[in-house]
Design an enzyme around this catalytic site. Structure first.
Site, short mmCIF file in Angstrom:
data_model
loop_
_atom_site.label_atom_id
_atom_site.label_comp_id
_atom_site.label_asym_id
_atom_site.label_seq_id
_atom_site.Cartn_x
_atom_site.Cartn_y
_atom_site.Cartn_z
N GLY A 22 22.82 41.24 5.54
CA GLY A 22 23.24 40.23 4.91
C GLY A 22 24.54 40.20 4.42
CG MET A 24 25.84 41.08 -1.48
SD MET A 24 24.92 40.99 -3.06
CE MET A 24 24.97 42.76 -3.55
CG ASP A 136 21.00 35.72 -4.31
OD1 ASP A 136 21.29 34.45 -4.18
OD2 ASP A 136 21.21 36.50 -3.17
#
Length: 754
Positions: A22, A24, A136
């Site tokens: 992803g 992050m 999120d």
């Protein structure tokens, strides 16, 4: 090949394969060697691991998130932090993301979309009840197992993402499609932001497309703030109207107009599941209009609208007042009576048709024995339906319910009165009865909090006030059934609440090493007033209590003040003095140059004559905020090759006071580096340097004497190399490159020990 594969984190988690990546973090499948089980390990990427502020907040929040325990939330087992790597160990899910499932299916059946949404809302309600907002929510963060079970993941990480750069980048585009308007504006977000994101996901599942799209993340975010989405039923006409209303209410741009909690949204979904033809009468406009939709219209509002005259009535009366009634009559169209009569007949025929369908009075004129009229199965048990209608093939879904007894049919997909073929597959929802829940421990909590929690768990709370000198007024003493008992939803739980709040002495808890949130809760539990002060600290992370007054276990009265000092996350520079004695025996060893090195770089130098300095003490004032190595190197001024280390000290400043971790000193270094002048040695000859010639009258016929060569040997004194102490893990590398130390181009680097 990924260089992380095969590595072991903390000697426990062996990384097997990369299973996700992803913006992050990267996610690896791993084996927990200690527990002998498969886990998932999320490793933060370097650009996030380099932010001290992010890491500090991430560590504190991970502790809270790890407390979440819900069947629809991916469980966090462990977290690890070091200078090189930061990771989270999670439950391993053998499934696919909701994004992948939508991509495979295109458009989901509305029952499947509702089934998934309810599970997501249950997970969010569990987190929201504990003060944790996801921030999120998106289909990429929802995992689906093969049996349809939903697991929400990535709780908490996104909440810190907002602390960094707020610019919407390409990396954030996955989240921008689901972002709430207030989050896009950079405003404070709460549970209602998660509700908006759930609405976007429900929209996506029902239509196969996202409500807003664009070429850049900023363009998408602006649409979330300003643009009304296209009506879902304009994209997919098979969506029930009530489900469309639920979706759009969750996506309301003003948070106050949305569902206020996950529970509110689930309540509407439950009403819809009981009757898929329900219309909630939420007022809203399509994408071509600009007004927002509002709350449900109540029967009282409908009555008021019927009783109020239309605004046009006054206008018509003003016009007709100036005209003759005959003129008005002439202007009426002769077609009006005819149209009225036709409309009346149409209404009557429609009503009759609906009535006959509902009552089943219309005979089957098809003459086909393979067909039948769909009966009503709701409120009947499975056994009754199988006995009465053996020709029906039942496709059964089961759900918990507090309104329907176990094995009673709650819903049928095929409506009553429709002509169907015998042996048709009929999808029904059957009640599993009330869900069993565990009564929580509300001891020493406020009564209103206990009632609110019981209501959310669909239990009935009954307050019983009793006198109790040991518990403050308004706080829960116990419950009946007691805490940790499992009961069915709908069960009445008696909550015994204290009427008394006698002032009494209490022991002050130990607040040090707690987070400030934990300290506040503990102080409230003990009825103490916490006075907070923030100070820098090298030893404690931000938000951790490291001082308190009065001391732990001190006896004070309830309501007393306790002062605590909390770390603000800033480091403290600590001062320290390094001392070493020069031995008296060094008085005749000469003059030496003393060089002082900090972390391998020379800070200063000085020359000391041992005649004057022997027997004295050297004091070196230093300071810092991290672990640092210091060295004192001496060189004989008569011969620069006579060089060695007098002292090496490692000082740790990471606590609130400096600590020497190691010390090595060589007081004999001056004797070892004593200067010795060179000496000259000659080899003696066997004959005198001159030979006397014989007299001329007596010639000698003997051969001339041999020539003896004189050899001179110069011996240089042995010059020992500097004698640094053996390298250890804290030693700086010894290099001769002048660029070491980060000197800019065109500038000389600081002198470093070599």
């Amino acid at each position: 090949m990924d260089n992380m594969i095969g590595k072991r984190l903390d000697g426990r988690y062996e990384l097997i394969e990369l299973i996700g990546a992803g913006g992050m973090a990267d996610i690896y499948k791993a084996r927990d060697i200690t527990e002998d089980k498969t886990v998932a390990v999320k490793i933060l990427k370097n650009e996030f691991a380099g932010s001290e502020d992010f890491l500090r907040r991430f560590r504190n929040e991970s502790k809270a998130i790890a407390l979440l325990s819900h069947p629809n939330i991916v469980k966090i087992f462990d977290v690890g932090f070091s200078d090189q790597i930061q990771y989270i160990v999670m439950e391993y899910i053998d499934g696919i993301t909701l994004t992948e499932y939508i991509r495979l299916q295109g458009v989901l059946k509305w029952k499947d979309a509702v089934f998934f949404t309810v599970q997501i809302l249950r997970a969010l309600q569990h987190a929201h009840d504990r003060g944790i907002v996801h921030r999120d929510i998106k289909s990429q963060n929802v995992m689906m197992l093969s049996d349809g079970t939903i697991k929400v993941m990535d709780f908490g990480i996104a909440r810190f993402n907002r602390e960094s750069d707020k610019t919407l980048s390409e990396k954030a585009i996955g989240s921008v499609h689901y972002i709430s308007p207030e989050q896009a504006r950079g405003e404070m977000t709460d549970e209602k932001s998660d509700i908006y994101s759930v609405g976007v996901m429900l929209y996506e599942m029902l239509t196969g497309q996202k409500p807003f799209d664009g070429e850049t993340p900023v363009a998408i975010a602006l649409q979330h703030m300003q643009t009304v989405p296209k009506m879902p039923r304009e994209i997919n006409s098979s969506i029930p109207e009530g489900l469309e209303e639920i979706t759009l209410k969750a996506m309301q741009k003003e948070p106050s107009q949305r569902y206020q909690t996950a529970g509110e949204m689930m309540n509407d979904i439950e009403e819809f599941k009981k009757d898929p033809s329900i219309v909630f009468e939420y007022k809203y406009l399509s994408a071509d209009e600009t007004t927002k939709y509002f709350d449900k219209v109540t029967p009282e509002q409908e009555t008021e609208e019927e009783l109020l005259p239309a605004e046009d009535d006054d206008t018509d009366e003003d016009i007709y007042d100036d005209e003759d009634e005959d003129e008005v009559e002439e202007r009426r169209s002769p077609l009006l009576p005819i149209l009225f009569a036709v409309a009346s007949v149409f209404v009557i025929m429609t009503a009759w048709l609906i009535f006959t369908i509902v009552t089943g009075s219309i005979p089957n004129t098809s003459g086909n024995d393979d067909e039948m009229t769909m009966p009503s199965l709701i409120n009947k048990t499975l056994d009754e339906v199988r006995e009465e209608y053996p020709e029906l093939q039942l496709d059964i879904d089961r759900e918990y319910s507090t309104e329907f007894a176990e094995d009673v049919i709650m819903n049928q997909e095929t409506p009553m009165g429709r002509t169907i073929k015998k042996n048709s597959i009929i999808k029904i929802t059957v009640s599993d009865g009330p869900q069993e829940v565990e009564i929580r421990d509300f001891t020493n909590l406020r009564s209103e909090d206990a009632v609110q929690s019981l209501t959310k768990d669909k239990l009935k709370a009954k307050i019983v006030n009793v006198e109790d000198d040991d518990v403050a007024e308004g706080y829960v003493i116990r419950t009946d059934p007691p805490a940790r008992t499992k009961v069915d939803q709908g069960t009445e739980v008696k909550v015994y609440v204290s009427l008394g709040n006698a002032e009494k002495p209490v022991n002050v808890p130990k607040f040090t090493d707690m987070t400030i949130e934990e300290a506040r809760e503990k102080a409230e539990e003990k009825h103490l007033t916490l006075i907070e002060e923030q100070q820098p600290s090298n030893e404690y992370e931000e938000g951790i209590v490291f001082k308190q007054d009065p001391a732990p276990n001190s006896v004070v009265n309830q309501g007393s003040e306790v002062r605590v000092v909390v770390s603000n996350g800033e480091s403290v520079t600590v001062e320290y003095e390094i001392t070493i004695d020069i031995p008296a025996s060094a008085s005749d060893t000469g003059t030496f140059r003393f060089e002082y090195y900090r972390a391998g770089f020379k800070e200063r130098e000085e020359t000391r004559d041992m005649i004057a300095n022997a027997g004295s003490t050297i004091t070196w004032a230093v300071s810092g905020s991290e672990e640092t190595r210091y060295q004192i190197v001496v060189t004989n001024t008569k011969d620069s090759t006579l060089r060695g280390t007098l002292l090496e000290v490692v000082v740790d400043y990471t606590s609130d006071s400096a600590v020497e971790l190691s010390r090595q000193e060589n007081p004999d270094i001056f004797e070892e580096l004593r200067y010795t002048p060179p000496t000259v040695q000659t080899t003696p000859t066997s004959t005198p340097p001159f030979q006397t010639a014989p007299p001329a009258t007596a010639p000698v016929t003997t051969p001339p004497p041999p020539v003896i060569e004189t050899t001179t040997t110069t011996t240089q004194p042995t010059t020992p190399e500097p004698t640094p102490f053996p390298d250890d893990e804290t030693s700086e590398p010894q290099v001769d490159d002048p660029a070491v130390g980060g000197a800019a181009a065109g500038q000389s680097a600081p002198e470093r020990i070599s």
